[in-house]
Design an enzyme around this catalytic site. Structure first.
Site, PDB file in Angstrom:
ATOM      1  N   SER A   1      22.201  -0.026  58.684  1.00  0.00           N
ATOM      2  CA  SER A   1      22.668   1.376  58.603  1.00  0.00           C
ATOM      3  C   SER A   1      23.919   1.529  57.756  1.00  0.00           C
ATOM      4  O   SER A   1      24.302   2.654  57.426  1.00  0.00           O
ATOM      5  CB  SER A   1      22.919   1.924  60.013  1.00  0.00           C
ATOM      6  OG  SER A   1      23.909   1.154  60.667  1.00  0.00           O
TER       7      SER A   1
ATOM      8  N   TYR B   1      34.974 -13.903  67.250  1.00  0.00           N
ATOM      9  CA  TYR B   1      34.242 -13.665  65.997  1.00  0.00           C
ATOM     10  C   TYR B   1      34.034 -14.995  65.263  1.00  0.00           C
ATOM     11  O   TYR B   1      32.927 -15.328  64.837  1.00  0.00           O
ATOM     12  CB  TYR B   1      35.019 -12.674  65.121  1.00  0.00           C
ATOM     13  CG  TYR B   1      34.292 -12.327  63.841  1.00  0.00           C
ATOM     14  CD1 TYR B   1      33.204 -11.467  63.863  1.00  0.00           C
ATOM     15  CD2 TYR B   1      34.690 -12.858  62.623  1.00  0.00           C
ATOM     16  CE1 TYR B   1      32.524 -11.145  62.699  1.00  0.00           C
ATOM     17  CE2 TYR B   1      34.020 -12.543  61.449  1.00  0.00           C
ATOM     18  CZ  TYR B   1      32.941 -11.690  61.496  1.00  0.00           C
ATOM     19  OH  TYR B   1      32.259 -11.378  60.337  1.00  0.00           O
TER      20      TYR B   1
HETATM   21  N1  LIG Z   1      32.751  -6.928  55.632  1.00  0.00           N
HETATM   22  C1  LIG Z   1      33.249  -8.125  55.710  1.00  0.00           C
HETATM   23  O1  LIG Z   1      34.409  -8.339  55.288  1.00  0.00           O
HETATM   24  C2  LIG Z   1      32.435  -9.266  56.258  1.00  0.00           C
HETATM   25  C3  LIG Z   1      32.928 -10.574  56.059  1.00  0.00           C
HETATM   26  C4  LIG Z   1      32.200 -11.635  56.576  1.00  0.00           C
HETATM   27  C5  LIG Z   1      31.010 -11.409  57.242  1.00  0.00           C
HETATM   28  N2  LIG Z   1      30.552 -10.138  57.430  1.00  0.00           N
HETATM   29  C6  LIG Z   1      29.300  -9.974  58.185  1.00  0.00           C
HETATM   30  O2  LIG Z   1      28.397  -9.169  57.454  1.00  0.00           O
HETATM   31  C7  LIG Z   1      27.527  -8.495  58.365  1.00  0.00           C
HETATM   32  C8  LIG Z   1      27.469  -7.023  57.978  1.00  0.00           C
HETATM   33  O3  LIG Z   1      28.763  -6.459  58.140  1.00  0.00           O
HETATM   34  P1  LIG Z   1      29.322  -5.254  57.248  1.00  0.00           P
HETATM   35  O4  LIG Z   1      30.577  -5.709  56.627  1.00  0.00           O
HETATM   36  O5  LIG Z   1      28.255  -4.689  56.415  1.00  0.00           O
HETATM   37  O6  LIG Z   1      29.773  -4.257  58.423  1.00  0.00           O
HETATM   38  P2  LIG Z   1      29.261  -2.838  58.893  1.00  0.00           P
HETATM   39  O7  LIG Z   1      29.202  -1.897  57.751  1.00  0.00           O
HETATM   40  O8  LIG Z   1      30.121  -2.498  60.069  1.00  0.00           O
HETATM   41  O9  LIG Z   1      27.756  -3.129  59.368  1.00  0.00           O
HETATM   42  C9  LIG Z   1      27.441  -3.694  60.604  1.00  0.00           C
HETATM   43  C10 LIG Z   1      25.984  -3.380  60.896  1.00  0.00           C
HETATM   44  O10 LIG Z   1      25.644  -3.934  62.187  1.00  0.00           O
HETATM   45  C11 LIG Z   1      25.036  -2.931  62.960  1.00  0.00           C
HETATM   46  N3  LIG Z   1      25.297  -3.110  64.385  1.00  0.00           N
HETATM   47  C12 LIG Z   1      26.503  -3.195  65.013  1.00  0.00           C
HETATM   48  N4  LIG Z   1      26.336  -3.284  66.338  1.00  0.00           N
HETATM   49  C13 LIG Z   1      24.985  -3.245  66.557  1.00  0.00           C
HETATM   50  C14 LIG Z   1      24.170  -3.286  67.715  1.00  0.00           C
HETATM   51  N5  LIG Z   1      24.711  -3.372  68.945  1.00  0.00           N
HETATM   52  N6  LIG Z   1      22.828  -3.220  67.578  1.00  0.00           N
HETATM   53  C15 LIG Z   1      22.267  -3.093  66.343  1.00  0.00           C
HETATM   54  N7  LIG Z   1      22.976  -3.082  65.210  1.00  0.00           N
HETATM   55  C16 LIG Z   1      24.314  -3.139  65.311  1.00  0.00           C
HETATM   56  C17 LIG Z   1      25.680  -1.637  62.470  1.00  0.00           C
HETATM   57  O11 LIG Z   1      24.833  -0.521  62.743  1.00  0.00           O
HETATM   58  P3  LIG Z   1      25.003   0.528  63.939  1.00  0.00           P
HETATM   59  O12 LIG Z   1      26.472   0.729  64.155  1.00  0.00           O
HETATM   60  O13 LIG Z   1      24.285   1.723  63.398  1.00  0.00           O
HETATM   61  O14 LIG Z   1      24.316  -0.079  65.096  1.00  0.00           O
HETATM   62  C18 LIG Z   1      25.743  -1.883  60.972  1.00  0.00           C
HETATM   63  O15 LIG Z   1      24.509  -1.565  60.385  1.00  0.00           O
HETATM   64  C19 LIG Z   1      28.094  -8.742  59.771  1.00  0.00           C
HETATM   65  O16 LIG Z   1      27.354  -9.753  60.425  1.00  0.00           O
HETATM   66  C20 LIG Z   1      29.496  -9.229  59.493  1.00  0.00           C
HETATM   67  O17 LIG Z   1      29.976 -10.062  60.516  1.00  0.00           O
HETATM   68  C21 LIG Z   1      31.234  -9.059  56.948  1.00  0.00           C
END
Ligand SMILES: NC(=O)c1ccc[n+]([C@@H]2O[C@H](COP(=O)([O-])OP(=O)(O)OC[C@H]3O[C@@H](n4cnc5c(N)ncnc54)[C@H](OP(=O)(O)O)[C@@H]3O)[C@@H](O)[C@H]2O)c1
Length: 253
Positions: A9, A146
């Site tokens: 999303s 985390y």
């Molecule tokens: N951004 C960074 O700096 C970074 C760095 C390292 C790793 N990551 C990893 O990359 C991945 C994506 O993160 P992002 O940065 O794109 O963050 P984001 O924009 O916050 O996306 C997180 C996604 O996870 C979904 N989500 C959260 N809780 C959920 C639940 N209970 N059930 C189903 N879906 C859920 C959210 O959708 P809903 O809220 O609609 O449920 C959203 O689609 C994550 O695993 C994160 O740990 C990110």
């Protein structure tokens, strides 16, 4: 190929959905916020299904692959991308929050892998992509749960690659460093000063392109931005240096 993509999303997942659909894949997108999933689906060019679901609920997770397969046939590619972060002192955090985080970031991906593997093995093809984090090695400060959740997922992937080495099933681990998404921005808000100051940040669209490229090559790992591969090569040195970086939490965050 039918791709089951969690966390679609926003952020990395939404960018990846668009890139995969342009590449001709059929998608099933999962997250909680249906309105955003619908928007992402509308921005995709090929057949795209949405399955709103809370992936912290093991009962929901257990039925997810069957639900996706009822919509678009066997899952060829599973992308475990959904994740949450928590930044805060371990001594004062709510333990239930930490356990929910580990459920979503680690246990849910493992349960989904368990669900897709028998079908992939029977069909003799399949790919699993787990979005871990450079936090598996270092960063973010005050991120005990985390870091544990992502290190565990990455360790499970090493094991899985070994277990599947004589099969055609491929397992790829993605290690993003800081990426400008909802999560990336939220994390920064917890600190008085930016602990990533001077370090490279990535963006979701470029990471999505990298993931697609690596999927096609059958790579096992991606660090993005590449700089963060150093976090693994020099993990002990990086942790040592971090001792001298003044990082304080904001108490109003
Ligand atoms: N951004 C960074 O700096 C970074 C760095 C390292 C790793 N990551 C990893 O990359 C991945 C994506 O993160 P992002 O940065 O794109 O963050 P984001 O924009 O916050 O996306 C997180 C996604 O996870 C979904 N989500 C959260 N809780 C959920 C639940 N209970 N059930 C189903 N879906 C859920 C959210 O959708 P809903 O809220 O609609 O449920 C959203 O689609 C994550 O695993 C994160 O740990 C990110």
């Amino acid at each position: 190929m039918h791709v089951l993509l969690t966390g679609a999303s926003s952020g990395i997942g939404a960018a990846l959905a668009r890139v995969l659909s342009q590449d001709g894949h059929v998608l099933t997108l999962v997250a909680r916020r249906q309105a955003l999933l619908d928007e992402v689906a509308a921005s995709c060019v090929g057949p795209t299904h949405v399955l709103p679901a809370d992936l912290t609920d093991p009962v929901v997770v257990e039925g997810l692959v069957a639900a996706a397969e009822a919509l678009a046939g066997p899952v060829d590619i599973l992308v475990n991308n959904a994740g949450i972060e928590y930044v805060g002192a371990t001594a004062t955090m709510d333990p239930d929050v930490g356990e929910r985080l580990i459920r979503l970031n680690t246990l849910t991906p493992l349960r989904l892998i368990r669900s897709v593997l028998p079908g992939m093995l029977a069909r003799g093809k399949g790919q699993i992509i787990d979005v871990a984090s450079a936090a598996a090695y270092v960063f973010p400060p005050y991120g005990t749960h985390y870091t544990a959740s992502k290190a565990a997922l990455a360790a499970a992937d090493h094991q899985l690659r070994w277990e599947l080495r004589k099969t055609p099933i491929r397992v790829m681990t993605v290690y993003p460093g800081p990426v400008r998404t909802e999560m990336g921005t939220r994390v920064l808000g917890h600190y008085r000063t930016d602990p990533s100051k001077g370090l490279p940040w990535g963006n979701a669209d470029e990471l999505a392109q990298r993931i697609l490229h690596a999927m096609k090559r059958g790579d096992e790992e991606i660090f993005y931005p590449r700089f963060y591969a150093l976090s693994r090569s020099f993990a002990r040195l990086t942790r040592f240096i971090m001792r001298f970086i003044p990082v304080e939490l904001r108490h109003d965050a």
